[in-house]
Design an enzyme around this catalytic site. Structure first.
Site, PDB file in Angstrom:
ATOM      1  N   ASP A   1       0.828  -1.234   0.000  1.00 56.28           N
ATOM      2  CA  ASP A   1       0.000   0.000   0.000  1.00 56.28           C
ATOM      3  C   ASP A   1       0.849   1.267   0.000  1.00 56.28           C
ATOM      4  O   ASP A   1       0.587   2.193  -0.770  1.00 56.28           O
ATOM      5  CB  ASP A   1      -1.068  -0.003   1.109  1.00 56.28           C
TER       6      ASP A   1
ATOM      7  N   SER B   1     -13.847   2.879  27.392  1.00 54.89           N
ATOM      8  CA  SER B   1     -13.670   1.576  26.746  1.00 54.89           C
ATOM      9  C   SER B   1     -14.172   0.502  27.691  1.00 54.89           C
ATOM     10  O   SER B   1     -13.662   0.362  28.806  1.00 54.89           O
ATOM     11  CB  SER B   1     -12.196   1.346  26.419  1.00 54.89           C
TER      12      SER B   1
ATOM     13  N   SER C   1      -6.751  -1.050  15.552  1.00 60.96           N
ATOM     14  CA  SER C   1      -6.635   0.404  15.697  1.00 60.96           C
ATOM     15  C   SER C   1      -7.356   1.133  14.562  1.00 60.96           C
ATOM     16  O   SER C   1      -8.018   2.145  14.794  1.00 60.96           O
ATOM     17  CB  SER C   1      -5.183   0.844  15.820  1.00 60.96           C
TER      18      SER C   1
ATOM     19  N   GLU D   1      -3.751   8.176  12.350  1.00 58.82           N
ATOM     20  CA  GLU D   1      -2.768   7.120  12.632  1.00 58.82           C
ATOM     21  C   GLU D   1      -1.340   7.612  12.325  1.00 58.82           C
ATOM     22  O   GLU D   1      -0.423   7.419  13.112  1.00 58.82           O
ATOM     23  CB  GLU D   1      -3.093   5.896  11.761  1.00 58.82           C
TER      24      GLU D   1
ATOM     25  N   ASP E   1      -5.661  -0.400   5.789  1.00 63.44           N
ATOM     26  CA  ASP E   1      -6.519  -0.817   6.904  1.00 63.44           C
ATOM     27  C   ASP E   1      -7.752   0.074   7.021  1.00 63.44           C
ATOM     28  O   ASP E   1      -8.869  -0.406   7.227  1.00 63.44           O
ATOM     29  CB  ASP E   1      -5.729  -0.795   8.214  1.00 63.44           C
TER      30      ASP E   1
ATOM     31  N   TYR F   1       8.706  -2.108  10.698  1.00 66.92           N
ATOM     32  CA  TYR F   1       7.777  -1.621   9.659  1.00 66.92           C
ATOM     33  C   TYR F   1       8.346  -0.351   9.032  1.00 66.92           C
ATOM     34  O   TYR F   1       8.415  -0.213   7.805  1.00 66.92           O
ATOM     35  CB  TYR F   1       6.401  -1.349  10.281  1.00 66.92           C
TER      36      TYR F   1
HETATM   37  C1  GLA Z   1      -0.159  -2.627   8.426  1.00 64.72           C
HETATM   38  C2  GLA Z   1      -0.352  -1.215   7.883  1.00 64.72           C
HETATM   39  C3  GLA Z   1      -0.913  -1.227   6.471  1.00 64.72           C
HETATM   40  C4  GLA Z   1      -0.109  -2.144   5.547  1.00 64.72           C
HETATM   41  C5  GLA Z   1       0.128  -3.507   6.225  1.00 64.72           C
HETATM   42  C6  GLA Z   1       1.063  -4.377   5.439  1.00 64.72           C
HETATM   43  O1  GLA Z   1      -1.394  -3.250   8.571  1.00 64.72           O
HETATM   44  O2  GLA Z   1      -1.231  -0.488   8.714  1.00 64.72           O
HETATM   45  O3  GLA Z   1      -0.965   0.086   5.952  1.00 64.72           O
HETATM   46  O4  GLA Z   1       1.101  -1.545   5.182  1.00 64.72           O
HETATM   47  O5  GLA Z   1       0.654  -3.374   7.541  1.00 64.72           O
HETATM   48  O6  GLA Z   1       0.487  -4.767   4.247  1.00 64.72           O
END
Ligand code: GLA
Length: 385
Positions: A41, A73, A132, A164, A176, A228
């Site tokens: 993405d 929550s 999230s 985010e 997501d 990441y």
């Molecule tokens: C997480 C990130 C997404 C995407 C995935 C990997 O979920 O929030 O934006 O990069 O990892 O595909």
């Protein structure tokens, strides 16, 4: 304290108990699994997630004062209060996902009045199922409705992602939030992260005699944030060296690899380019209703994440191997990586048996027990009441 449930009525009752008032409405936004298209993405590529039945539910009502929000929550059994002056990027704790959405809406020029929110979630946390994003998207649609804002689905997804990225501080792509906002029941979402083109692709596993097992390895993914970000940086650096806007633009993989001297970077590029191609193949397969033919693509995607993008961990690899050895047609890790969930395409009715096999093998390897469920492609974010 209320049981956490997937239905709206218990939440309305909890809202009344908490605030002494009736909520103005109840909103829901789901978690997701990604069928295929991992770490594509933020490379302007393609993804194909679907929304889960597991979701965040929020009951909300406006407050009389303008600049105060309370959020309770039911899962954490805690209430947080934040005011206008607290809306500073970098806030920590689960309430940052809520405050971040208020911040993003205000940053975009919307007037957002104070509100009371009570929420509950059955999306597993820290499992790579986008708990999230589900929270952000649920808050976003609740506040958009309370403040009578006309924001189209994609705009909502982008505001949730802004929360985010810029408020919580996680440099994710749009997958997501797009999944949580745009998915529809019975379909996967084929989403082009460059053009924002979205197509609902029928994912009727049942009529093909199949189902999708989701297994949470329960691996603590401590490295996920730093790793990441490192993957993302490496992809951006590779695109720069190759003279393209994003790795999506690499059309000749061999030529691109020949231009890069760093073997690690070459592997990262190979994952992204081959994964994009797998998404396009998967879309063609689903459009033709040949769901079983997804299996080799799932397997290839997993191998690419394991060997080239290096985002799997031993528990995840074991779960995928055992799933295949126990009769799954194909299996792969889903989500950002370094732990979390796998998905497996299995014969209808086989999920429990295969999940149990993996549990046994986890015990033998000294790993804690995983959990599993059969995933149902479900509706995206919506107002329930
Ligand atoms: C997480 C990130 C997404 C995407 C995935 C990997 O979920 O929030 O934006 O990069 O990892 O595909």
């Amino acid at each position: 304290m209320h049981e956490v449930s997937n239905g709206a009525s218990g939440l309305v009752e909890a809202f009344r108990a908490q605030t002494g008032r009736q909520p103005a409405g109840v909103w829901a936004a789901p978690g997701r699994v990604n069928v295929i298209g991992e770490h594509t993405d933020y490379n302007d590529g393609y993804v194909m997630p679907f929304a889960l039945a597991q979701r965040v539910l929020i009951a909300a009502a406006p407050r009389n004062d303008h600049g105060t929000w309370t959020v309770t929550s039911l899962n954490n059994r805690s209430t947080k209060i934040f005011r206008d002056a607290d809306l500073q990027p970098g806030m920590t704790g689960w309430q940052a996902y809520v405050a971040g959405v208020v911040w993003a809406l205000k940053e975009a020029g919307h007037r957002i009045d104070g509100a009371d929110l009570v929420l509950t979630s059955d999306v597993p946390k820290g499992a790579g199922l986008s708990s999230s994003a589900a929270l952000e998207c649920a808050v976003l649609i609740a506040l958009a409705d309370l403040n009578e804002l006309e924001i189209p689905g994609l705009g909502r997804a982008k505001l949730a992602r802004r929360a985010e990225n810029a408020f919580v501080g996680a440099p994710t792509g749009l997958m997501d939030q797009a999944a949580s906002t745009l998915c529809t029941a019975g379909h996967a979402l084929f989403f082009d992260c460059r053009t924002d083109a979205a197509e609902q692709v029928l994912l009727d596993t049942r009529s093909s005699g199949l189902e999708i097992l989701v297994l949470d390895t329960k691996t603590p993914h401590a490295l996920v944030d730093s790793e990441y970000a490192a993957r993302r940086t490496s992809c951006e650096e590779a695109a720069r060296l190759l003279g393209v806007a994003a790795l999506r633009d690499v059309t000749d993989l061999d030529a691109a690899l020949a231009q890069l001297s760093d073997p690690v970077m070459r592997r990262r590029v190979r994952h992204v380019v081959t994964e994009n191609a797998r998404v396009l193949e998967a879309v063609a397969i689903l459009r033709a209703g040949r769901i079983a033919d997804l299996a080799p693509l799932l397997d290839a995607s997993h191998e690419s994440m394991r060997d080239d993008f290096e985002i799997t961990v031993p528990q995840v690899d074991l779960a995928v191997d055992v799933a295949r050895a126990s009769g799954a047609l194909g299996a792969r890790m889903t989500g950002g990586g370094f732990g979390g969930c796998i998905i497996a395409l299995v014969e209808a009715g086989d999920s429990n048996r295969i999940g149990d096999e993996i549990t046994v093998k986890f015990g033998a390897a000294g790993y804690g027990p995983p959990t599993h469920f059969t995933a149902v492609p479900s509706a995206g974010a919506e107002r329930l009441e």
